[in-house]
Design a protein around this motif. Structure first.
Motif, mmCIF file in Angstrom:
data_model
loop_
_atom_site.group_PDB
_atom_site.id
_atom_site.type_symbol
_atom_site.label_atom_id
_atom_site.label_comp_id
_atom_site.label_asym_id
_atom_site.label_seq_id
_atom_site.Cartn_x
_atom_site.Cartn_y
_atom_site.Cartn_z
ATOM 1 N N ARG A 30 36.006 -25.926 -43.678
ATOM 2 C CA ARG A 30 34.949 -26.405 -42.717
ATOM 3 C C ARG A 30 33.824 -27.287 -43.553
ATOM 4 N NH1 ARG A 30 30.205 -26.069 -41.718
ATOM 5 N NH2 ARG A 30 29.181 -25.757 -39.773
ATOM 6 N N ASN A 31 33.640 -26.671 -44.745
ATOM 7 C CA ASN A 31 32.438 -27.323 -45.480
ATOM 8 C C ASN A 31 32.814 -28.696 -45.846
ATOM 9 O OD1 ASN A 31 30.896 -24.848 -45.315
ATOM 10 N ND2 ASN A 31 31.430 -23.972 -47.153
ATOM 11 N N GLU A 32 34.223 -28.867 -46.360
ATOM 12 C CA GLU A 32 34.631 -29.954 -46.856
ATOM 13 C C GLU A 32 34.361 -31.129 -45.666
ATOM 14 O OE1 GLU A 32 37.861 -31.126 -49.196
ATOM 15 O OE2 GLU A 32 38.457 -28.867 -49.308
ATOM 16 N N LEU A 33 34.679 -30.505 -44.410
ATOM 17 C CA LEU A 33 34.731 -31.520 -43.341
ATOM 18 C C LEU A 33 33.192 -31.882 -43.022
ATOM 19 C CD1 LEU A 33 36.167 -32.817 -40.917
ATOM 20 C CD2 LEU A 33 35.866 -30.846 -39.599
ATOM 21 N N ALA A 34 32.461 -30.781 -43.205
ATOM 22 C CA ALA A 34 30.997 -31.150 -42.987
ATOM 23 C C ALA A 34 30.658 -32.017 -43.926
ATOM 24 C CB ALA A 34 30.007 -29.590 -43.138
ATOM 25 N N CYS A 35 30.854 -31.871 -45.141
ATOM 26 C CA CYS A 35 30.562 -33.049 -46.185
ATOM 27 C C CYS A 35 30.967 -34.403 -45.883
ATOM 28 C CB CYS A 35 31.136 -32.658 -47.712
ATOM 29 S SG CYS A 35 30.193 -31.156 -48.484
ATOM 30 N N ALA A 36 32.138 -34.504 -45.384
ATOM 31 C CA ALA A 36 32.727 -35.748 -44.845
ATOM 32 C C ALA A 36 31.946 -36.306 -43.780
ATOM 33 C CB ALA A 36 34.275 -35.701 -44.747
ATOM 34 N N VAL A 37 31.646 -35.561 -42.843
ATOM 35 C CA VAL A 37 30.780 -36.157 -41.787
ATOM 36 C C VAL A 37 29.392 -36.479 -42.129
ATOM 37 C CG1 VAL A 37 29.945 -35.427 -39.551
ATOM 38 C CG2 VAL A 37 32.102 -34.564 -40.108
ATOM 39 N N ALA A 38 29.051 -35.867 -43.198
ATOM 40 C CA ALA A 38 27.631 -36.257 -43.634
ATOM 41 C C ALA A 38 27.212 -37.677 -44.172
ATOM 42 C CB ALA A 38 26.932 -35.221 -44.362
ATOM 43 N N GLN A 39 28.542 -38.092 -44.607
ATOM 44 C CA GLN A 39 28.303 -39.427 -45.444
ATOM 45 C C GLN A 39 29.063 -40.514 -44.820
ATOM 46 O OE1 GLN A 39 30.090 -38.339 -49.303
ATOM 47 N NE2 GLN A 39 29.785 -36.390 -48.096
ATOM 48 N N PRO A 40 28.708 -41.846 -45.591
ATOM 49 C CA PRO A 40 29.371 -42.950 -44.996
ATOM 50 C C PRO A 40 30.924 -42.589 -45.526
ATOM 51 C CG PRO A 40 27.628 -43.537 -46.458
ATOM 52 C CD PRO A 40 27.909 -42.212 -46.657
ATOM 53 N N PRO A 41 31.893 -43.529 -44.629
ATOM 54 C CA PRO A 41 31.635 -44.198 -43.481
ATOM 55 C C PRO A 41 31.435 -43.480 -42.103
ATOM 56 C CG PRO A 41 33.924 -44.285 -43.793
ATOM 57 C CD PRO A 41 33.268 -43.468 -44.908
ATOM 58 N N LEU A 42 31.756 -42.098 -42.392
ATOM 59 C CA LEU A 42 31.998 -41.336 -41.079
ATOM 60 C C LEU A 42 30.697 -41.129 -40.521
ATOM 61 C CD1 LEU A 42 34.084 -38.137 -41.204
ATOM 62 C CD2 LEU A 42 34.125 -40.138 -39.574
ATOM 63 N N CYS A 43 29.554 -41.040 -41.206
ATOM 64 C CA CYS A 43 28.077 -40.775 -40.618
ATOM 65 C C CYS A 43 27.819 -41.788 -39.746
ATOM 66 C CB CYS A 43 27.175 -40.367 -41.703
ATOM 67 S SG CYS A 43 26.832 -41.460 -42.942
ATOM 68 N N ASN A 44 28.266 -43.080 -39.886
ATOM 69 C CA ASN A 44 27.957 -44.361 -39.196
ATOM 70 C C ASN A 44 28.670 -44.714 -37.929
ATOM 71 O OD1 ASN A 44 26.238 -44.784 -41.671
ATOM 72 N ND2 ASN A 44 27.660 -45.943 -42.442
ATOM 73 N N SER A 45 29.875 -43.938 -37.932
ATOM 74 C CA SER A 45 30.429 -44.153 -36.789
ATOM 75 C C SER A 45 30.400 -43.002 -35.635
ATOM 76 C CB SER A 45 32.060 -44.493 -37.296
ATOM 77 O OG SER A 45 32.450 -43.354 -37.864
ATOM 78 N N MET A 46 30.003 -43.339 -34.703
ATOM 79 C CA MET A 46 29.537 -42.324 -33.538
ATOM 80 C C MET A 46 30.776 -41.373 -32.993
ATOM 81 S SD MET A 46 26.638 -42.435 -31.844
ATOM 82 C CE MET A 46 26.985 -42.121 -30.081
ATOM 83 N N ALA A 47 31.760 -42.147 -32.905
ATOM 84 C CA ALA A 47 32.797 -41.471 -32.013
ATOM 85 C C ALA A 47 33.516 -40.322 -32.896
ATOM 86 C CB ALA A 47 33.794 -42.253 -31.318
ATOM 87 N N PRO A 48 34.213 -40.855 -34.288
ATOM 88 C CA PRO A 48 34.614 -39.836 -34.816
ATOM 89 C C PRO A 48 33.567 -38.629 -35.500
ATOM 90 C CG PRO A 48 35.159 -41.940 -35.593
ATOM 91 C CD PRO A 48 34.170 -42.217 -34.692
ATOM 92 N N ALA A 49 32.559 -38.978 -35.864
ATOM 93 C CA ALA A 49 31.592 -38.042 -36.198
ATOM 94 C C ALA A 49 31.203 -36.773 -35.071
ATOM 95 C CB ALA A 49 30.393 -38.613 -36.586
ATOM 96 N N ALA A 50 31.314 -37.639 -33.710
ATOM 97 C CA ALA A 50 31.035 -36.631 -32.866
ATOM 98 C C ALA A 50 32.157 -35.559 -32.581
ATOM 99 C CB ALA A 50 30.955 -37.590 -31.468
ATOM 100 N N ILE A 51 33.420 -36.205 -32.753
ATOM 101 C CA ILE A 51 34.431 -35.355 -32.324
ATOM 102 C C ILE A 51 34.697 -34.340 -33.767
ATOM 103 C CG2 ILE A 51 37.041 -35.384 -32.404
ATOM 104 C CD1 ILE A 51 36.974 -38.290 -31.359
ATOM 105 N N ALA A 52 34.537 -34.968 -35.026
ATOM 106 C CA ALA A 52 34.288 -33.798 -36.148
ATOM 107 C C ALA A 52 33.400 -32.772 -35.871
ATOM 108 C CB ALA A 52 34.032 -34.753 -37.410
ATOM 109 N N GLU A 53 32.450 -33.072 -35.440
ATOM 110 C CA GLU A 53 31.219 -31.943 -35.241
ATOM 111 C C GLU A 53 31.835 -31.004 -34.227
ATOM 112 O OE1 GLU A 53 27.588 -31.723 -35.092
ATOM 113 O OE2 GLU A 53 27.647 -32.913 -36.988
#
Lengths: 739, 160
Positions: A30-53
């Motif tokens: 979970r923590n790794e995923l949270a890290c991944a979501v918080a930074q580029p390129p993920l944090c710049n793309s709405m849809a995948p970040a929303a799903i990951a959340e």
């Protein structure tokens, strides 16, 4: 993308291998995923970040043991993460289309054997298990690979033989309505975007961005609805995606019958979402089946680019009608989320505050009325309750969860760990705790600074040192938020070497901060690290220790009307606790009177208030008046002199002294009397005169008048200035006094 | 201060015609401010003195939950306050994008002032500051001083 970061694909694969009961593995992932979501390129793309959340939320639920059927929830989370992984691939939607599609189809395939790994074991070990939920989840686990693959394979399965719709494969189940409501709001946004893009495509055929937008909308809706267990929505979105993938691949043009078909699938989906908003799981109907058949094989139903332009194929209207909410039902809920301008929000909060004051005046007057005519008292009390509830609600509008801030910290911990060659595990607790939006923004910097320190200073320099100390080679940094009363406590702890008070004392003596540590309590010695210019690290590193240290953090926390505490055990680690108010908008204060003026002194700054004995008072020539308080000489600040108030109590022994802490040194403020404790809403006095020393802001008091909130540090500063001049001019004040 | 230079003065004063709210400061002098600046007129409210504020700022009031500073133009213009009366009130104006209150001894009326009745402010020599005066509107019976309310307000508000 940072090569050191696990990709979503990788995380999805690993998630599939974790058994639902293994909370520590789940937390780590979970923590790794949270890290991944918080930074580029993920944090710049709405849809995948929303799903990951959403995946994060469901893992949280699993870990907390709140999931109804853990195995099933885990399987869904896997599936969802794969959807996010597909979405997150750069260039997926607009790039070379066949390649992207096969990638989308290929990766989940490879993963198939993994997810049910724990399920068969379960079956063989406990074949007679009769727990219905378990049986159910086993069924699901066996079916889930199919369900997981099907949505990803439109292209690979071949356009002429559309993949079997996934809906039938998923057993009927009760969706998670709480999540579903959020989803409906987002899905409406996606659909609105898709609709606009479709219309744009009709005039500009082949615009890859527009096609990408539409495709992404359907793909996301498909993925998330599958996760929610909304099988009908999934099926329709999937069929529409089939049509769109053909447009995307350039096989068919988005015009005429095709465009109409795509638009009507949007309308149908909107109708289905309206049902979901009302907590009804849409059912598959023959009309919807007919629409799906047309979407997958439009040509077989006589639909093509030109010809039947604008004419809806028969059956589609029926499907729309079937999907639409039942006649007579309440109006469609479009959004469960609205964005609101903050100034309007603030105005609303202001107005509610006024309402509370007006109400309290009314209720005081009715209470004084002798004859309780026509139950007026009861009615006023009723209104009172409603208005209090309204006030609570209005204050909660500005609250946001700490999650994003915590994710920033997670990133910093990871980076600092990498740079300094330490293996660090970062644990997060309570990231759903809410704080005032303004505070959340401001607290991020001090937290990040402290997190850096925790890794770079707190933890042992390397794995060997940890082994020597008998600890696991991986260091742990933990960030927790706890709500207690009107406070949020943020705790940042490490399991490093701890802080040695003897070293701190030695350093403080070297720096001239103290003369001797003899007789100092350990806590006081530790608190020396908050002194300006203190840094215990021997060498300056790239990461931290540039001379700006904990004093900056401390000032930051104090600016937020909070305080910071430190506790440390040698060999076991250090914990910093930040005690912060929930919001800056409300100040807990002591209302005092000075002459005819009233002021609010923030409670957080007050140490004690007392009426001094004459023998406690002394005057030292050239240095001013002092109060003797438990062996300490506290300078007395005459507020009436500083603020030019002429009708105030001059004799400290006849008034009250409020001893406040100005950062570190105490000051005793002379006031006439204390009127009481009060919570006030802090308001700016306006840019009219810029900064006013000694005044932190204004507040509307219980009687509707404005009271000024004292800035204790500013007042102490004014007092010092005044005593350093032999004769100081008081503030000019107006002789014009109203009322 | 130099905003008005370079424009034909006469033309500028003609364009000043329009609706004005007129009010009395002290016991006699009548002033006017363009109606577009006026937000509302309220009775006197208890004013909280603010230490460290400019001397012509009396303090702040609570205007329905908003904190609004109150300026006393009489102090600025050197006018003695009129006899205490129940007619005194606060005119809330918007200046520099903020709400500010000014004290008036009496509010008179909203009138249409024709551009050709407006004269440029007389020059009293370099010592007398007239930048806050738009012009002087004269009728057969009286003269009204038309104020540029943004310039009439305290120095610090203009700096912002």
């Amino acid at each position: 993308m940072d090569p050191l970061l696990p990709t979503l694909d990788e995380l999805a694969r690993r998630l599939a291998q974790i058994s639902p009961g293994d909370t520590s593995a789940l937390t780590a992932l979970r923590n790794e995923l949270a890290c991944a979501v918080a930074q580029p390129p993920l944090c710049n793309s709405m849809a995948p970040a929303a799903i990951a959340e959403r995946v994060l939320a469901s893992i949280d639920k699993l870990v907390a043991g709140r999931a109804r059927s853990p195995a099933q929830a885990l399987a869904r989370a896997c599936k969802l993460l794969r959807t996010a992984a597909v979405d997150a691939r750069p260039g997926d939607m607009t790039g070379p289309l066949v390649g992207a599609s096969t990638a989308a189809a290929g990766s989940p395939r490879r993963e198939i054997p993994a997810p049910p790994a724990s399920a068969p074991r379960l079956t063989s070990e406990r074949p007679t298990q009769a727990d219905p939920e378990n049986v159910f989840s086993l069924e699901y686990m066996e079916l889930s690979p199919l369900a997981a693959v099907a949505p990803e394979t439109p292209a690979a399965a071949g356009r002429d033989q559309p993949a079997p719709p996934p809906a039938e494969a998923v057993p009927e189940e009760e969706p998670d309505w709480e999540l579903a409501e959020q989803f409906v709001g987002e899905a409406h946004q996606y659909l609105a975007d898709a609709e606009a893009a479709l219309l744009h495509l009709e005039s500009t055929p082949g615009d890859p961005n527009a096609i990408g937008t539409i495709f992404r909308a359907f793909h996301t809706i498909k993925g998330v609805s599958a996760f929610m267990g909304l099988s009908t929505v999934t099926a329709v979105a999937h069929s529409a995606e089939t049509l769109l993938s053909r447009m995307r691949d350039g096989e068919i043009r988005c015009s005429g019958g095709y465009a109409s078909l795509a638009l009507s699938s949007i309308d149908v989906l909107k109708g289905l979402l309206a049902q979901v908003a009302k907590r009804v799981a849409p059912k598959m109907t023959p009309a919807l089946d007919a629409l799906r058949a047309r979407l997958t094989e439009p040509e077989a139903h006589g639909i093509m680019a030109d010809g039947v332009v604008g004419l809806l194929p028969s059956g589609v209207e029926e499907a729309e009608a079937a999907a639409a909410p039942q006649p007579g039902a309440e109006p469609v809920v479009q959004d469960t989320w609205i964005r609101v301008r903050t100034d309007r929000l603030d105005r609303l909060i202001d107005m509610v505050g006024e309402l509370v004051i007006a109400q309290s005046i009314v209720s005081q007057e009715t209470a004084a009325m002798v004859d309780a005519r026509s139950g007026l008292h009861r009615k006023v009390t009723q209104a009172d309750k409603i208005i209090r509830a309204l006030q609570d609600l209005s204050m909660s509008l500005r609250m946001v969860p700490l999650r994003q801030t915590f994710q920033k910290v997670a990133r910093v911990v990871r980076d600092v760990g990498q740079k300094s060659g330490r293996s660090v595990q970062f644990l997060i607790e309570g990231d759903t705790t809410e704080m005032d939006r303004n505070m959340v923004d401001v607290i991020a910097d001090p937290l990040i600074h402290m997190a850096r320190n925790a890794v770079d200073h707190g933890l042992e320099p390397n794995a060997d040192a940890r082994k020597l100390a008998g600890k696991s080679t991986q260091g742990t940094v933990r960030l927790a938020a706890i709500r207690s009363g009107g406070e949020v406590v943020l705790q940042l702890s490490d399991d490093g070497a701890g802080i040695d008070p003897a070293r701190i004392a030695k350093k403080a003596i070297e720096r001239g901060l103290i003369e001797t540590a003899a007789g100092m309590a350990e806590a006081d010695i530790l608190a020396l690290i908050f002194e300006p210019g203190f840094s215990t690290r021997d060498e300056v590193t790239d990461v931290s220790g540039r001379g700006v240290g904990m004093d900056v953090v401390k000032r930051g926390v104090e600016a937020l009307k909070g305080r910071i505490e430190i506790s440390s055990k040698i060999g076991e680690g250090t914990t910093f606790s930040l005690h912060l108010p929930l919001t800056l908008a409300i100040t807990d204060g002591m209302l005092v009177r000075v002459g005819s003026q009233r002021y609010v002194i923030p409670s957080v700054a007050i140490r004690v208030s007392l009426r001094p004995e004459p023998k406690q008072l002394s005057t030292i020539s050239e240095r001013g008046e002092f109060l003797q308080l438990r062996g300490e000489l506290v300078p007395i600040c005459r507020l009436h002199h500083l603020f030019g108030i002429y009708d105030a109590q001059e004799d400290p022994a006849a008034g009250l002294l409020v001893v406040v802490n100005d950062g570190s040194k105490p000051v005793a403020i002379l006031v006439d009397e204390v009127l009481g404790q009060q919570q006030v809403v802090t308001k700016a006095l306006g840019a009219f005169w810029g900064e006013l020393p000694g005044v932190a802001g204004g507040a509307i008091l219980g009687d509707g008048r404005v009271g000024l909130i004292l800035d204790v540090i500013g007042v102490a500063g004014l007092a010092r200035q005044r005593s350093s001049h032999t004769r100081m001019r008081a503030y000019p004040t107006s002789s014009f006094e109203l009322s | 201060m130099s905003q008005q230079s370079g424009i034909d003065p006469k033309a500028t004063w003609r364009e000043l015609g329009g609706k004005y709210l007129t009010f009395v400061l002290g016991s006699e002098e009548e002033y006017g401010i363009p109606i577009r600046h006026v937000q509302e007129i309220i009775g006197l409210l208890p004013i909280t003195t603010v230490p460290g504020a400019p001397s012509d700022v009396l303090g702040v009031i609570n205007l329905r939950g908003k904190i609004v500073p109150i300026t006393d133009l009489r102090q600025k213009f050197g006018i003695a306050a009129g006899p205490e009366s129940s007619q005194a009130c606060i005119i809330v104006v918007s200046a520099h994008g903020m709400s500010t209150g000014i004290i008036a001894d009496r509010v008179r009326e909203v009138i249409e002032i024709k551009g050709d009745t407006i004269e440029p402010p007389p020059s009293f020599g370099a010592d007398v500051e007239v930048a806050h005066i738009l012009g002087i509107a004269t009728t057969s019976t009286r003269a009204r001083i038309l104020l540029d309310i943004e310039r009439a307000l305290p120095e610090s508000s203009r700096a912002a």
